[in-house]
Design an enzyme around this catalytic site. Structure first.
Site, short mmCIF file in Angstrom:
data_model
loop_
_atom_site.label_atom_id
_atom_site.label_comp_id
_atom_site.label_asym_id
_atom_site.label_seq_id
_atom_site.Cartn_x
_atom_site.Cartn_y
_atom_site.Cartn_z
CB ALA A 126 8.41 -26.00 17.64
N GLY B 176 2.73 -19.69 22.88
CA GLY B 176 2.93 -20.59 21.73
C GLY B 176 4.16 -20.20 20.96
CG ASN B 177 6.43 -22.64 18.87
OD1 ASN B 177 6.21 -23.01 17.72
ND2 ASN B 177 6.46 -23.48 19.90
CG HIS B 178 6.12 -17.33 14.98
ND1 HIS B 178 4.88 -16.75 14.81
CD2 HIS B 178 6.88 -16.44 15.64
CE1 HIS B 178 4.90 -15.54 15.34
NE2 HIS B 178 6.10 -15.32 15.85
#
Ligand code: CTP
Length: 403
Positions: A280, A212-214
């Site tokens: 994102a 995943g990402n932030h």
């Protein structure tokens, strides 16, 4: 949430018995989330007290140009009041006040404020039935409408004179409903459908792990809220985030992976006028997802990744009339890379974030962006809250439809 929420409302009260109902009117405005500034004509002070209205509106009430008891030299600035408001309502509007408004007979603070107001003005007449039909009153209505003022028609029923007929001020609930409906109808994105993507995507490795990402999703949620505030119907397709939606104009579709976001976007895309890709999205996902939890056996572990589908590029390829907006997060040669992305993804506008700008990017409440349109017109913006950036983006869409 009421469309009046956050609106600054100037309530002008003139001297009729219906003035007693304005206490309830102020309460309903406050309940709807509006700010209310009350201005009273001298005659209205006989029907309802400024103390009641000041208490309910949580603001001092003005009825004179200056404080007549103490000579402080301070005056109540009608020009400032007129400029402050998003909307002015004169309720009750007596035959006398309507005539003064129509003829610019500026002999009290209420009329001076009316003449200074730059915002839309509504008036709710209240008078006896014969006065309501008198050619002189009809003439005032006609003139005021020609100035662009909006009448909230009187209702029929028992009147203070004991007679029954048309002339009662519209009930406060009906005034609020009239205003809400009128404001909503005139919103600049009324009738437009906007698709927004938001948040990260999670790409499964096995049943318990993911890549995943932030991204928090804040930017996309702010865009959705601002679009709805301007009257648009929004389909918000979001990856995992803790944000919630409480707005009937926003349909929140929650997804997890890039493929789910891709599918959801393609389900709605041909029905929308605008699409904004603020998500994102993971660029890569594990090529194979393990069906069972992967055990830690070896000292190193490699996951083979495969490209995800580029949602925005796909929307650009199948674009018909949609106004398509993408984001770009760049670290070098920002403008050149962003221009290439406009061409590659067939965008109408790109919102460029540079990681070199302080205060921009993931996890921050602020953002600093540069707009670049498909003709490569470049517009750098100041560092702002994400809400303000979202509003700038929505204003770009409004400009597009106004042009
Ligand atoms: N985007 C998308 N689907 C993807 C990847 C990106 O819809 N699979 C959208 C993002 O929501 C954003 C825009 O594409 O609006 C820009 O994405 P970005 O990752 O900055 O650019 P890329 O085209 O992936 O190029 P780069 O190789 O520079 O990362």
């Amino acid at each position: 949430m009421s469309v009046l929420s956050g609106k600054k409302i100037l309530l002008g009260i003139s001297g009729g018995i219906a003035a007693y109902k304005t206490a309830n009117l102020v309460r309903l405005f406050i309940k709807a989330g509006a700010q209310v500034q009350v201005v009273m004509s001298p005659a209205s002070l006989h029907f309802v007290t400024p103390l009641t209205l000041a208490t309910l509106s949580k603001k001092p009430v003005y009825s004179t140009f200056y404080n007549e008891e103490e000579s402080t030299g301070e005056w109540n600035n009608h020009v400032e009041l007129g400029l402050w408001a998003d909307l002015m309502l004169i309720a009750p509007a007596t035959a006398n006040t309507l005539s003064k408004m129509a003829n610019g007979n500026c002999d009290n603070l209420l009329i001076a404020t009316y003449l200074s107001a730059k915002c839309p003005v509504y008036f709710a007449p209240a008078m006896d039935l014969d006065m309501y039909k008198h050619p002189s009153t009809l003439d005032s209505f006609h003139k005021l409408k020609s100035f662009g003022n909006i009448i909230i028609p009187a209702e029929t029923g028992e009147l203070a004179s004991g007679l029954s007929g048309e002339g009662r001020m519209a009930e406060p609930e009906n005034i609020i409903a009239f205003l809400e409906n009128d404001v909503l109808e005139k919103l600049p994105l009324k009738g437009k459908k906007i698709l927004v993507t938001a948040g990260p995507t999670y790409e499964a490795i096995d049943p318990v792990r993911f890549i995943g990402n932030h991204s928090s999703g804040k930017m996309g949620f702010d865009i959705a809220n601002q679009a709805a505030n301007k009257g648009a119907e929004v389909i918000l397709i979001s990856g995992p985030t803790h944000f919630k939606i409480d707005n009937p104009l926003i349909n929140l579709v929650r997804v997890t992976s890039a493929q789910e976001m891709y599918d959801a976007c393609h389900t709605y895309y041909d029905k929308v006028d605008v699409a904004i890709a603020a998500a994102a999205v993971a660029d890569y996902k594990p090529k194979n997802v393990a069906h069972q939890k992967i055990k830690k056996n070896d000292a190193t572990f490699t996951i083979e990744l495969a490209k995800t589908k580029d949602i925005l590029a796909s929307l650009g390829t199948i674009k018909k009339n949609q106004f398509l907006i993408g984001f770009a997060l760049e670290t070098e040669n920002e403008i050149e890379h962003a221009k290439l992305k406009i061409q590659k993804k067939n965008l109408d506008l790109i919102v460029l974030n540079s990681l070199n700008d302080e205060g921009a990017g993931f996890g921050k409440s602020t953002n600093k962006v540069t707009f670049i349109d498909k003709n490569f017109q470049i517009e750098p913006m100041d560092l702002k809250s994400k809400e303000a950036v979202a509003l700038d983006i929505i204003n770009k869409i409004i400009q597009h439809y106004d042009a």
